[in-house]
Design a protein around this motif. Structure first.
Motif, PDB file in Angstrom:
ATOM      1  N   PRO A  39      21.893   3.702   1.126  1.00  0.00           N
ATOM      2  CA  PRO A  39      21.862   2.273   0.792  1.00  0.00           C
ATOM      3  C   PRO A  39      20.656   1.567   1.410  1.00  0.00           C
ATOM      4  CG  PRO A  39      23.730   2.772   2.249  1.00  0.00           C
ATOM      5  CD  PRO A  39      23.034   4.070   1.954  1.00  0.00           C
ATOM      6  N   ALA A  40      20.036   0.696   0.639  1.00  0.00           N
ATOM      7  CA  ALA A  40      18.855  -0.039   1.114  1.00  0.00           C
ATOM      8  C   ALA A  40      19.209  -0.983   2.263  1.00  0.00           C
ATOM      9  CB  ALA A  40      18.229  -0.823  -0.040  1.00  0.00           C
ATOM     10  N   ASN A  41      20.475  -1.368   2.382  1.00  0.00           N
ATOM     11  CA  ASN A  41      20.899  -2.284   3.444  1.00  0.00           C
ATOM     12  C   ASN A  41      21.552  -1.573   4.629  1.00  0.00           C
ATOM     13  OD1 ASN A  41      20.051  -4.799   2.381  1.00  0.00           O
ATOM     14  ND2 ASN A  41      21.738  -4.719   0.938  1.00  0.00           N
ATOM     15  N   THR A  49      18.671  -3.666  10.053  1.00  0.00           N
ATOM     16  CA  THR A  49      18.564  -2.925   8.808  1.00  0.00           C
ATOM     17  C   THR A  49      17.249  -2.158   8.778  1.00  0.00           C
ATOM     18  OG1 THR A  49      17.494  -4.773   7.687  1.00  0.00           O
ATOM     19  CG2 THR A  49      19.917  -4.640   7.533  1.00  0.00           C
ATOM     20  N   LEU A  50      17.148  -1.270   7.805  1.00  0.00           N
ATOM     21  CA  LEU A  50      15.882  -0.573   7.588  1.00  0.00           C
ATOM     22  C   LEU A  50      14.764  -1.597   7.366  1.00  0.00           C
ATOM     23  CD1 LEU A  50      17.230   2.156   5.142  1.00  0.00           C
ATOM     24  CD2 LEU A  50      16.543   2.519   7.541  1.00  0.00           C
ATOM     25  N   LEU A  51      15.074  -2.657   6.608  1.00  0.00           N
ATOM     26  CA  LEU A  51      14.085  -3.700   6.333  1.00  0.00           C
ATOM     27  C   LEU A  51      13.667  -4.416   7.610  1.00  0.00           C
ATOM     28  CD1 LEU A  51      12.414  -5.308   4.289  1.00  0.00           C
ATOM     29  CD2 LEU A  51      14.424  -6.770   3.935  1.00  0.00           C
ATOM     30  N   MET A  52      14.611  -4.752   8.452  1.00  0.00           N
ATOM     31  CA  MET A  52      14.293  -5.419   9.726  1.00  0.00           C
ATOM     32  C   MET A  52      13.336  -4.569  10.549  1.00  0.00           C
ATOM     33  SD  MET A  52      14.672  -7.893  11.958  1.00  0.00           S
ATOM     34  CE  MET A  52      16.190  -8.803  11.869  1.00  0.00           C
ATOM     35  N   LEU A  53      13.636  -3.294  10.666  1.00  0.00           N
ATOM     36  CA  LEU A  53      12.802  -2.409  11.477  1.00  0.00           C
ATOM     37  C   LEU A  53      11.412  -2.245  10.878  1.00  0.00           C
ATOM     38  CD1 LEU A  53      15.518   0.211  12.398  1.00  0.00           C
ATOM     39  CD2 LEU A  53      14.550  -1.564  13.885  1.00  0.00           C
ATOM     40  N   ALA A  54      11.331  -2.085   9.573  1.00  0.00           N
ATOM     41  CA  ALA A  54      10.023  -1.939   8.923  1.00  0.00           C
ATOM     42  C   ALA A  54       9.212  -3.214   9.061  1.00  0.00           C
ATOM     43  CB  ALA A  54      10.202  -1.578   7.454  1.00  0.00           C
ATOM     44  N   ALA A  55       9.852  -4.365   8.895  1.00  0.00           N
ATOM     45  CA  ALA A  55       9.148  -5.648   8.999  1.00  0.00           C
ATOM     46  C   ALA A  55       8.637  -5.864  10.423  1.00  0.00           C
ATOM     47  CB  ALA A  55      10.066  -6.798   8.586  1.00  0.00           C
ATOM     48  N   VAL A  67      12.453  -3.907  -0.526  1.00  0.00           N
ATOM     49  CA  VAL A  67      12.664  -5.102  -1.350  1.00  0.00           C
ATOM     50  C   VAL A  67      12.878  -4.683  -2.804  1.00  0.00           C
ATOM     51  CG1 VAL A  67      11.513  -7.152  -2.291  1.00  0.00           C
ATOM     52  CG2 VAL A  67      11.510  -6.741   0.181  1.00  0.00           C
ATOM     53  N   GLU A  68      12.037  -3.773  -3.283  1.00  0.00           N
ATOM     54  CA  GLU A  68      12.160  -3.293  -4.661  1.00  0.00           C
ATOM     55  C   GLU A  68      13.491  -2.571  -4.892  1.00  0.00           C
ATOM     56  OE1 GLU A  68       8.655  -0.888  -5.085  1.00  0.00           O
ATOM     57  OE2 GLU A  68       7.400  -2.629  -5.566  1.00  0.00           O
ATOM     58  N   ARG A  69      14.039  -1.974  -3.847  1.00  0.00           N
ATOM     59  CA  ARG A  69      15.305  -1.239  -3.954  1.00  0.00           C
ATOM     60  C   ARG A  69      16.520  -2.123  -3.684  1.00  0.00           C
ATOM     61  NH1 ARG A  69      14.188   4.338  -4.065  1.00  0.00           N
ATOM     62  NH2 ARG A  69      12.071   4.455  -4.852  1.00  0.00           N
ATOM     63  N   GLY A  70      16.284  -3.432  -3.539  1.00  0.00           N
ATOM     64  CA  GLY A  70      17.408  -4.363  -3.436  1.00  0.00           C
ATOM     65  C   GLY A  70      17.873  -4.705  -2.043  1.00  0.00           C
ATOM     66  N   ALA A  71      17.072  -4.415  -1.032  1.00  0.00           N
ATOM     67  CA  ALA A  71      17.471  -4.779   0.330  1.00  0.00           C
ATOM     68  C   ALA A  71      17.635  -6.294   0.442  1.00  0.00           C
ATOM     69  CB  ALA A  71      16.430  -4.285   1.343  1.00  0.00           C
ATOM     70  N   ASP A  72      18.632  -6.718   1.192  1.00  0.00           N
ATOM     71  CA  ASP A  72      18.912  -8.135   1.417  1.00  0.00           C
ATOM     72  C   ASP A  72      17.869  -8.686   2.389  1.00  0.00           C
ATOM     73  OD1 ASP A  72      19.854 -10.644   2.142  1.00  0.00           O
ATOM     74  OD2 ASP A  72      21.894  -9.962   2.573  1.00  0.00           O
ATOM     75  N   VAL A  73      16.975  -9.531   1.884  1.00  0.00           N
ATOM     76  CA  VAL A  73      15.874 -10.035   2.708  1.00  0.00           C
ATOM     77  C   VAL A  73      16.339 -11.022   3.771  1.00  0.00           C
ATOM     78  CG1 VAL A  73      14.099  -9.613   0.966  1.00  0.00           C
ATOM     79  CG2 VAL A  73      15.279 -11.826   1.021  1.00  0.00           C
ATOM     80  N   ASP A  74      17.552 -11.499   3.669  1.00  0.00           N
ATOM     81  CA  ASP A  74      18.082 -12.471   4.633  1.00  0.00           C
ATOM     82  C   ASP A  74      19.156 -11.891   5.545  1.00  0.00           C
ATOM     83  OD1 ASP A  74      17.830 -15.091   2.203  1.00  0.00           O
ATOM     84  OD2 ASP A  74      16.475 -14.651   3.860  1.00  0.00           O
ATOM     85  N   ARG A 101       7.829 -14.049  -1.100  1.00  0.00           N
ATOM     86  CA  ARG A 101       7.847 -13.808  -2.550  1.00  0.00           C
ATOM     87  C   ARG A 101       9.183 -13.246  -3.010  1.00  0.00           C
ATOM     88  NH1 ARG A 101       2.694 -11.843  -1.551  1.00  0.00           N
ATOM     89  NH2 ARG A 101       3.448  -9.705  -1.625  1.00  0.00           N
ATOM     90  N   ALA A 102       9.827 -12.483  -2.135  1.00  0.00           N
ATOM     91  CA  ALA A 102      11.116 -11.867  -2.477  1.00  0.00           C
ATOM     92  C   ALA A 102      12.283 -12.841  -2.298  1.00  0.00           C
ATOM     93  CB  ALA A 102      11.334 -10.627  -1.619  1.00  0.00           C
ATOM     94  N   GLY A 103      11.982 -14.066  -1.858  1.00  0.00           N
ATOM     95  CA  GLY A 103      13.031 -15.078  -1.748  1.00  0.00           C
ATOM     96  C   GLY A 103      13.667 -15.227  -0.383  1.00  0.00           C
TER      97      GLY A 103
END
Length: 139
Positions: A39-41, A49-55, A67-74, A101-103
């Protein structure tokens, strides 16, 4: 060790490798695992999350992939931090722009990204975040 304990240990080790991929920016390997159903989240024991760590670690390609795979940006971690606020804190221009850009909402989290940008004197971020197509508190 029981079979269940072995399975849990193996799962924890596997998840740890995924979070390390996000921290290191291993976009190819992470993409393969996402394609296989991870899961992207996915989040760790601290809510990161994976997104938090990458960011936070400055890996724009991984951020874009997630983001393209639907990770929750918030999605906030256990401390109320968001990927956008982490990218603002670290001064990751490309990632901040990608998340906006991803909202991503600059008014959510503790501290919100807009407050972090103001605190660090990043007027460029403040302008970008104020122009984000989301509504602020109470709007």
């Amino acid at each position: 060790m029981s079979d269940a304990e072995t399975d849990d240990a193996e799962l924890a080790e596997f998840a740890g490798r995924l979070f390390d991929m996000a921290r290191r920016g291993d976009v190819r390997a992470l993409a393969a695992y996402l394609d296989a159903g991870v899961p992207a989240n996915l989040s760790n024991g601290k809510g990161d999350t994976l997104l938090m760590l990458a960011a936070y670690h400055g890996h724009a390609e991984v951020v874009t992939l997630l983001v393209e795979r639907g990770a929750d940006v918030d999605q906030q971690n256990d401390r109320g931090q968001t990927p956008l606020a982490g990218a603002v804190f670290k001064g990751e221009d490309e990632i901040v722009a990608t998340l906006v850009r991803a909202g991503a909402d600059p008014y959510t989290g503790v501290p919100p990204a807009i407050a972090a940008a103001t605190m660090f004197g990043r007027e460029d971020y403040v302008r970008l975040l104020e122009s984000a197509p989301v509504t602020g508190p109470g709007e």
